[in-house]
Design an enzyme around this catalytic site. Structure first.
Site, PDB file in Angstrom:
ATOM      1  CG  HIS A  98      -2.034   0.940   1.170  1.00  0.00           C
ATOM      2  ND1 HIS A  98      -3.314   0.628   1.560  1.00  0.00           N
ATOM      3  CD2 HIS A  98      -2.098   2.232   0.775  1.00  0.00           C
ATOM      4  CE1 HIS A  98      -4.098   1.664   1.396  1.00  0.00           C
ATOM      5  NE2 HIS A  98      -3.383   2.667   0.922  1.00  0.00           N
ATOM      6  NE  ARG A 122       0.221  11.356  -2.643  1.00  0.00           N
ATOM      7  CZ  ARG A 122      -0.829  10.981  -1.941  1.00  0.00           C
ATOM      8  NH1 ARG A 122      -1.883  10.443  -2.531  1.00  0.00           N
ATOM      9  NH2 ARG A 122      -0.856  11.122  -0.631  1.00  0.00           N
ATOM     10  CG  HIS A 126      -5.786   1.768   5.564  1.00  0.00           C
ATOM     11  ND1 HIS A 126      -7.148   1.658   5.653  1.00  0.00           N
ATOM     12  CD2 HIS A 126      -5.528   2.466   4.433  1.00  0.00           C
ATOM     13  CE1 HIS A 126      -7.693   2.256   4.608  1.00  0.00           C
ATOM     14  NE2 HIS A 126      -6.738   2.751   3.853  1.00  0.00           N
ATOM     15  CG  HIS A 167     -10.119   3.481   2.005  1.00  0.00           C
ATOM     16  ND1 HIS A 167      -9.071   4.310   2.376  1.00  0.00           N
ATOM     17  CD2 HIS A 167     -11.238   4.111   2.428  1.00  0.00           C
ATOM     18  CE1 HIS A 167      -9.549   5.366   2.998  1.00  0.00           C
ATOM     19  NE2 HIS A 167     -10.867   5.281   3.042  1.00  0.00           N
ATOM     20  CG  HIS A 215      -0.341  14.796   1.674  1.00  0.00           C
ATOM     21  ND1 HIS A 215      -1.141  14.779   0.554  1.00  0.00           N
ATOM     22  CD2 HIS A 215      -0.807  13.820   2.487  1.00  0.00           C
ATOM     23  CE1 HIS A 215      -2.064  13.827   0.700  1.00  0.00           C
ATOM     24  NE2 HIS A 215      -1.883  13.222   1.854  1.00  0.00           N
ATOM     25  CG  ASP A 256      -2.381   4.595   3.561  1.00  0.00           C
ATOM     26  OD1 ASP A 256      -2.211   4.918   2.367  1.00  0.00           O
ATOM     27  OD2 ASP A 256      -3.405   4.902   4.204  1.00  0.00           O
ATOM     28  CG  ASN A 282      -9.482   8.289   6.022  1.00  0.00           C
ATOM     29  OD1 ASN A 282     -10.002   7.693   6.955  1.00  0.00           O
ATOM     30  ND2 ASN A 282     -10.125   8.542   4.886  1.00  0.00           N
TER      31      ASN A 282
HETATM   32  O1  DOR Z   1      -4.327   8.869   4.936  1.00  0.00           O
HETATM   33  C1  DOR Z   1      -4.656   8.610   3.799  1.00  0.00           C
HETATM   34  N1  DOR Z   1      -4.046   9.151   2.736  1.00  0.00           N
HETATM   35  N2  DOR Z   1      -5.660   7.758   3.614  1.00  0.00           N
HETATM   36  C2  DOR Z   1      -6.167   7.544   2.397  1.00  0.00           C
HETATM   37  O2  DOR Z   1      -7.081   6.784   2.320  1.00  0.00           O
HETATM   38  C3  DOR Z   1      -5.668   8.248   1.225  1.00  0.00           C
HETATM   39  C4  DOR Z   1      -4.287   8.675   1.426  1.00  0.00           C
HETATM   40  C5  DOR Z   1      -3.808   9.642   0.398  1.00  0.00           C
HETATM   41  O3  DOR Z   1      -4.002   9.393  -0.806  1.00  0.00           O
HETATM   42  O4  DOR Z   1      -3.212  10.664   0.764  1.00  0.00           O
HETATM   43 ZN    ZN Z   2      -6.965   4.095   2.296  1.00  0.00          ZN
HETATM   44 ZN    ZN Z   3      -3.899   4.659   0.951  1.00  0.00          ZN
END
Ligand code: DOR
Ligand code: ZN
Ligand code: ZN
Length: 436
Positions: free
Chosen positions: A72, A76, A244, A191, A321, A317, A290
């Site tokens: 996971h 990007r 997750h 998810h 960012h 996960d 999340n």
């Molecule tokens: O924390 C998360 N970030 N949960 C997600 O489901 C998506 C992911 C993201 O793409 O940044």
């Molecule tokens: Zn997710």
């Molecule tokens: Zn994810």
């Protein structure tokens, strides 16, 4: 490149090996593996001559395992490459000891067709630092209205689908996707989040959200979809893997589902099995992901699930960012933290060093089990197999410093934490992709 790795502790759960020995890599594959204990330098040189070795790795005191697999990650590309791109993501993976990663399709545009799918696969091959398994979205544009071109992507090598970032809320449509996945023998990565229950929640619903005056996300948000997805997996016969997992109820449901014979598996991320909402120091978006960090009883249930083998995968996960995005308060910042460069040390420190699982079980959860869930021939260092190998030092202790990350994302709640376990070499298909 031909390589000899000698005098390391080889841990390979697929063959039940946990012993000191040597491995010879030739033309990308494992040519020889011996667990005869330590050999002296003279013997290592002799073997190197015999196998035309160009690189000798003295792994004395180090652990040698099959290349790690992360089920996971978010790379990007296309469209959001200011957060991460395939090159920076691949470098972060290699540095973290990963030889294979599974990249989620919530890019811009979404990976929902053969062309976009092929674009990522080709680019990842060109970079050549990690084997990227691209996931196809379940629905077009992840809009939840119409199925993606799953057949078209399958013709180009698709082996798994996911709507990660959200759930397909139309159960009828989701069941169609699962039936298709079952027919095509591809894995569904789920998810679980009932979006209608989120109500602008940004962290776990509990004492901490009250204290900080922030909207909460209850366990039911995850649990309701977990239950639905397991029922639909039973009905359609598809292979379902729950991403997750964060709640104690999810762990219980996985246990029950497996007992019924449903093709079901689950993963947990280091942040969910190490941290709880109590660790959130204030309105700090480095702790926003999340699903969110949950309560102590949920965290303890995940640990128990990992220990008992109910949860058989550790994934990251990895959700990079920009610094600017994550400097915003919880109400505005995006969900997600990075994980590729901290997953092995965190998992080693909090699971193996604390005596919750063995080193061999850790390797199962970070390599062999992910491979089995995807149905790929990896996660096993044995003669004849592709040489994907991770070599790390379990004793090296250091403080996590996001400034040392090669990922574009520095967003982690683990900055400053002291951990044990440092990757020294990553070898993918016989090539050294990372060397400390
Ligand atoms: O924390 C998360 N970030 N949960 C997600 O489901 C998506 C992911 C993201 O793409 O940044
Ligand atoms: Zn997710
Ligand atoms: Zn994810």
């Amino acid at each position: 490149m031909n390589i000899i790795v000698y005098n390391g502790r080889i841990v390979n759960p697929a063959t039940g090996i946990d012993a000191v020995g040597y491995i010879i890599v030739r033309d990308g594959r494992i040519a020889r593996l011996d667990t005869i204990g330590e050999i002296d330098e003279g013997r290592a040189i002799e073997l190197s001559e015999e196998y035309e070795v160009d690189k000798m790795i003295d792994a004395t005191g180090l652990t040698v395992t099959p290349g790690l697999i992360d089920l996971h990650v978010h790379f990007r590309d296309p469209g959001l490459t200011y957060k991460e791109d395939i090159e920076s993501g691949s470098k972060a993976a290699a540095k973290g000891g990963f030889t294979t990663v599974v990249a989620m399709p919530n890019t811009k545009p979404v990976v929902d067709n053969a062309l976009t799918f092929k674009y990522v696969c080709d680019k990842a091959k060109e970079v050549g630092l990690v084997n990227v398994i691209q996931v196809g979205s379940v629905t077009k544009g992840m809009e939840g209205k119409e199925l993606s071109d799953i057949d078209g992507m399958k013709l180009n090598g698709l082996i798994t689908i996911s709507e990660d970032g959200k759930s397909v809320m139309d159960s009828g449509l989701y069941r169609k996707a699962m039936k298709k996945a079952s027919e095509l023998d591809i894995t569904v990565l789920a998810h679980c989040e009932d979006i209608n229950l989120v109500e602008k929640g940004v962290m776990n619903m509990g004492a901490k959200s009250k204290e900080l005056g922030l909207n909460g996300i209850s366990n039911a948000v995850e649990n309701i979809i977990t239950a639905r997805d397991i029922m639909l997996a039973e009905e359609t016969g598809c292979r379902l893997h729950l991403c997750h997992c964060s709640t104690k109820e999810s762990v219980d449901m996985i246990k029950d589902g497996k007992a019924k014979g449903i093709k079901l598996s689950g993963e947990a991320c280091p942040h969910h099995f190490i941290l709880t909402e109590d660790d959130i120091p204030g309105n700090d978006s480095m702790y926003k992901m999340n699903p969110p960090l949950r309560g102590r009883d949920d965290r303890d249930a995940l640990l128990k699930g990992l220990k008992e083998g109910i949860i058989e995968v550790i994934s990251t996960d990895h959700a990079p960012h920009s610094a600017e995005e994550k400097s915003k308060p919880m109400e505005e910042a995006p969900f997600g933290i990075v994980g590729l460069e901290t997953s092995l040390p965190l998992s080693y420190t909090y699971l193996v060093d604390k005596g919750i699982i063995s080193l061999s079980e850790l390797v199962e959860k970070m390599s062999l089990n992910p491979a089995r869930i995807l149905g790929i021939d990896k996660g096993n260092i044995d003669v004849g197999n592709v040489a994907d190998i991770t070599i790390f030092d379990t004793e090296a202790a250091y403080d996590i410093d996001p400034e040392t990350f090669v990922s574009k994302g520095k967003n982690t709640p683990f900055a400053g934490m002291t951990v044990k376990g440092e990757v020294r070499y990553t070898i993918m298909a016989g090539e050294v992709t990372y060397e400390a």
